[in-house]
Motif scaffolding. Sequence first.
Motif, PDB file in Angstrom:
ATOM      1  N   THR A 178       0.838  -1.198   0.000  1.00 30.08           N
ATOM      2  CA  THR A 178       0.000   0.000   0.000  1.00 30.08           C
ATOM      3  C   THR A 178       0.870   1.245   0.000  1.00 30.08           C
ATOM      4  O   THR A 178       1.793   1.380   0.798  1.00 30.08           O
ATOM      5  CB  THR A 178      -0.912   0.026   1.240  1.00 30.08           C
ATOM      6  N   ILE A 179       0.557   2.154  -0.935  1.00 29.89           N
ATOM      7  CA  ILE A 179       1.361   3.367  -1.063  1.00 29.89           C
ATOM      8  C   ILE A 179       0.687   4.501  -0.299  1.00 29.89           C
ATOM      9  O   ILE A 179      -0.382   4.971  -0.658  1.00 29.89           O
ATOM     10  CB  ILE A 179       1.526   3.755  -2.543  1.00 29.89           C
ATOM     11  N   THR A 180       1.300   4.899   0.798  1.00 29.84           N
ATOM     12  CA  THR A 180       0.831   6.064   1.536  1.00 29.84           C
ATOM     13  C   THR A 180       2.044   6.929   1.805  1.00 29.84           C
ATOM     14  O   THR A 180       3.063   6.456   2.307  1.00 29.84           O
ATOM     15  CB  THR A 180       0.169   5.662   2.863  1.00 29.84           C
ATOM     16  N   ASN A 181       1.946   8.193   1.477  1.00 28.47           N
ATOM     17  CA  ASN A 181       3.091   9.079   1.573  1.00 28.47           C
ATOM     18  C   ASN A 181       3.650   9.160   2.996  1.00 28.47           C
ATOM     19  O   ASN A 181       4.826   9.415   3.194  1.00 28.47           O
ATOM     20  CB  ASN A 181       2.713  10.483   1.081  1.00 28.47           C
ATOM     21  N   ASN A 182       2.789   8.942   4.018  1.00 30.66           N
ATOM     22  CA  ASN A 182       3.246   9.063   5.399  1.00 30.66           C
ATOM     23  C   ASN A 182       4.278   8.001   5.774  1.00 30.66           C
ATOM     24  O   ASN A 182       5.095   8.215   6.636  1.00 30.66           O
ATOM     25  CB  ASN A 182       2.078   8.891   6.381  1.00 30.66           C
ATOM     26  N   THR A 183       4.179   6.832   5.176  1.00 35.92           N
ATOM     27  CA  THR A 183       5.042   5.722   5.591  1.00 35.92           C
ATOM     28  C   THR A 183       6.308   5.626   4.756  1.00 35.92           C
ATOM     29  O   THR A 183       7.173   4.805   5.035  1.00 35.92           O
ATOM     30  CB  THR A 183       4.289   4.385   5.459  1.00 35.92           C
ATOM     31  N   GLY A 184       6.411   6.444   3.721  1.00 39.84           N
ATOM     32  CA  GLY A 184       7.602   6.397   2.886  1.00 39.84           C
ATOM     33  C   GLY A 184       7.617   5.256   1.909  1.00 39.84           C
ATOM     34  O   GLY A 184       8.664   4.928   1.356  1.00 39.84           O
ATOM     35  N   GLU A 185       6.485   4.620   1.654  1.00 35.06           N
ATOM     36  CA  GLU A 185       6.470   3.459   0.764  1.00 35.06           C
ATOM     37  C   GLU A 185       6.581   3.849  -0.708  1.00 35.06           C
ATOM     38  O   GLU A 185       7.036   3.064  -1.510  1.00 35.06           O
ATOM     39  CB  GLU A 185       5.227   2.616   1.022  1.00 35.06           C
ATOM     40  N   GLN A 186       6.145   5.058  -1.062  1.00 30.54           N
ATOM     41  CA  GLN A 186       6.338   5.499  -2.447  1.00 30.54           C
ATOM     42  C   GLN A 186       7.832   5.593  -2.774  1.00 30.54           C
ATOM     43  O   GLN A 186       8.272   5.055  -3.788  1.00 30.54           O
ATOM     44  CB  GLN A 186       5.635   6.836  -2.689  1.00 30.54           C
ATOM     45  N   PRO A 187       8.649   6.240  -1.922  1.00 32.12           N
ATOM     46  CA  PRO A 187      10.096   6.224  -2.192  1.00 32.12           C
ATOM     47  C   PRO A 187      10.672   4.813  -2.249  1.00 32.12           C
ATOM     48  O   PRO A 187      11.592   4.543  -3.016  1.00 32.12           O
ATOM     49  CB  PRO A 187      10.682   7.015  -1.023  1.00 32.12           C
ATOM     50  N   LEU A 188      10.116   3.881  -1.443  1.00 33.01           N
ATOM     51  CA  LEU A 188      10.593   2.505  -1.474  1.00 33.01           C
ATOM     52  C   LEU A 188      10.324   1.884  -2.844  1.00 33.01           C
ATOM     53  O   LEU A 188      11.181   1.204  -3.414  1.00 33.01           O
ATOM     54  CB  LEU A 188       9.913   1.683  -0.378  1.00 33.01           C
ATOM     55  N   LEU A 189       9.134   2.133  -3.398  1.00 24.70           N
ATOM     56  CA  LEU A 189       8.803   1.623  -4.731  1.00 24.70           C
ATOM     57  C   LEU A 189       9.734   2.239  -5.770  1.00 24.70           C
ATOM     58  O   LEU A 189      10.210   1.554  -6.680  1.00 24.70           O
ATOM     59  CB  LEU A 189       7.341   1.929  -5.059  1.00 24.70           C
ATOM     60  N   GLU A 190       9.995   3.520  -5.631  1.00 22.90           N
ATOM     61  CA  GLU A 190      10.903   4.199  -6.559  1.00 22.90           C
ATOM     62  C   GLU A 190      12.295   3.578  -6.523  1.00 22.90           C
ATOM     63  O   GLU A 190      12.933   3.405  -7.563  1.00 22.90           O
ATOM     64  CB  GLU A 190      10.974   5.693  -6.222  1.00 22.90           C
ATOM     65  N   SER A 191      12.756   3.234  -5.327  1.00 22.76           N
ATOM     66  CA  SER A 191      14.093   2.644  -5.204  1.00 22.76           C
ATOM     67  C   SER A 191      14.131   1.242  -5.820  1.00 22.76           C
ATOM     68  O   SER A 191      15.138   0.834  -6.388  1.00 22.76           O
ATOM     69  CB  SER A 191      14.531   2.601  -3.737  1.00 22.76           C
ATOM     70  N   LYS A 192      13.019   0.506  -5.715  1.00 26.16           N
ATOM     71  CA  LYS A 192      12.947  -0.822  -6.341  1.00 26.16           C
ATOM     72  C   LYS A 192      13.047  -0.697  -7.862  1.00 26.16           C
ATOM     73  O   LYS A 192      13.740  -1.484  -8.514  1.00 26.16           O
ATOM     74  CB  LYS A 192      11.635  -1.520  -5.963  1.00 26.16           C
ATOM     75  N   VAL A 193      12.348   0.283  -8.425  1.00 26.25           N
ATOM     76  CA  VAL A 193      12.394   0.492  -9.877  1.00 26.25           C
ATOM     77  C   VAL A 193      13.792   0.933 -10.303  1.00 26.25           C
ATOM     78  O   VAL A 193      14.325   0.464 -11.318  1.00 26.25           O
ATOM     79  CB  VAL A 193      11.327   1.524 -10.304  1.00 26.25           C
ATOM     80  N   GLU A 194      14.393   1.809  -9.517  1.00 26.75           N
ATOM     81  CA  GLU A 194      15.746   2.270  -9.855  1.00 26.75           C
ATOM     82  C   GLU A 194      16.730   1.096  -9.868  1.00 26.75           C
ATOM     83  O   GLU A 194      17.571   0.976 -10.771  1.00 26.75           O
ATOM     84  CB  GLU A 194      16.218   3.325  -8.847  1.00 26.75           C
ATOM     85  N   ALA A 195      16.619   0.219  -8.878  1.00 29.36           N
ATOM     86  CA  ALA A 195      17.510  -0.943  -8.805  1.00 29.36           C
ATOM     87  C   ALA A 195      17.323  -1.858 -10.014  1.00 29.36           C
ATOM     88  O   ALA A 195      18.299  -2.366 -10.592  1.00 29.36           O
ATOM     89  CB  ALA A 195      17.256  -1.706  -7.507  1.00 29.36           C
ATOM     90  N   LEU A 196      16.068  -2.068 -10.407  1.00 30.37           N
ATOM     91  CA  LEU A 196      15.801  -2.910 -11.585  1.00 30.37           C
ATOM     92  C   LEU A 196      16.304  -2.247 -12.860  1.00 30.37           C
ATOM     93  O   LEU A 196      16.846  -2.925 -13.743  1.00 30.37           O
ATOM     94  CB  LEU A 196      14.303  -3.202 -11.691  1.00 30.37           C
ATOM     95  N   HIS A 197      16.110  -0.948 -12.955  1.00 33.04           N
ATOM     96  CA  HIS A 197      16.609  -0.216 -14.132  1.00 33.04           C
ATOM     97  C   HIS A 197      18.106  -0.442 -14.293  1.00 33.04           C
ATOM     98  O   HIS A 197      18.591  -0.724 -15.399  1.00 33.04           O
ATOM     99  CB  HIS A 197      16.299   1.274 -13.977  1.00 33.04           C
ATOM    100  N   ARG A 198      18.833  -0.361 -13.200  1.00 36.15           N
ATOM    101  CA  ARG A 198      20.288  -0.577 -13.246  1.00 36.15           C
ATOM    102  C   ARG A 198      20.607  -2.009 -13.686  1.00 36.15           C
ATOM    103  O   ARG A 198      21.539  -2.244 -14.461  1.00 36.15           O
ATOM    104  CB  ARG A 198      20.906  -0.292 -11.882  1.00 36.15           C
TER     105      ARG A 198
END
Length: 206
Positions: A178-198
């Motif tokens: 679940t993506i809720t800005n309060n918990t920082g999970e959106q940045p976590l998803l972004e970091s997962k995508v960045e890692a896969l991109h690399r």
Amino acid sequence: MSNLIIGLTGGIGSGKTTVANLFKRYDIDIIDADIVARQIVAQGSHALDKIKEHFGHDYLLDDGQLNRPKLRTKVFQDPAAKAWLNALLHPLIRSEMTRQCQNAKSPYCLLVAPLLIENGLYKTVDKVLVVDISEDEQIQRTMVRDNNDKAQVEAIMKSQLAREQRLKFADYIITNNTITNNTGEQPLLESKVEALHRQFIKLISS
């Protein structure tokens, strides 16, 4: 043409579009099966003429475009109608997606398809990336997003591959909590995508 085609899939409500949009930040070409499917049945298209001929004029809106909700209801209730429609559209959609993948300019491209595995499209890509969430969360997200009741969402889910089976085809998995800005999970998803991109860039250069 891109050197690598990544098939992106996941059950309804899993967040495929969110993940695909994060890859767009890296200027990655996105070929979306849902968008291609809409292009294939655009006003004046051969496919729309065939649908009108087969199902009747009442499956068109007043402006001549396809009445998607009416057709969707029909094919969910009538297996023969679904089979006929799939036989018409799937080859056209597959051909157009192949063309767009061949014309992609980015180092790799994403082929986003809800039924990537069910329709055998996974055989046309180099790697499969599955966006995964729990079935309970799928239901809740889709009910809110599409204003559907639980029974409707469960019927759609039953028409798709079961979660456990889908994961067996995955070369890569993104767990999309679940993506809720309060918990920082959106940045976590972004970091997962960045890692896969690399990882994908490394695959190309290796």
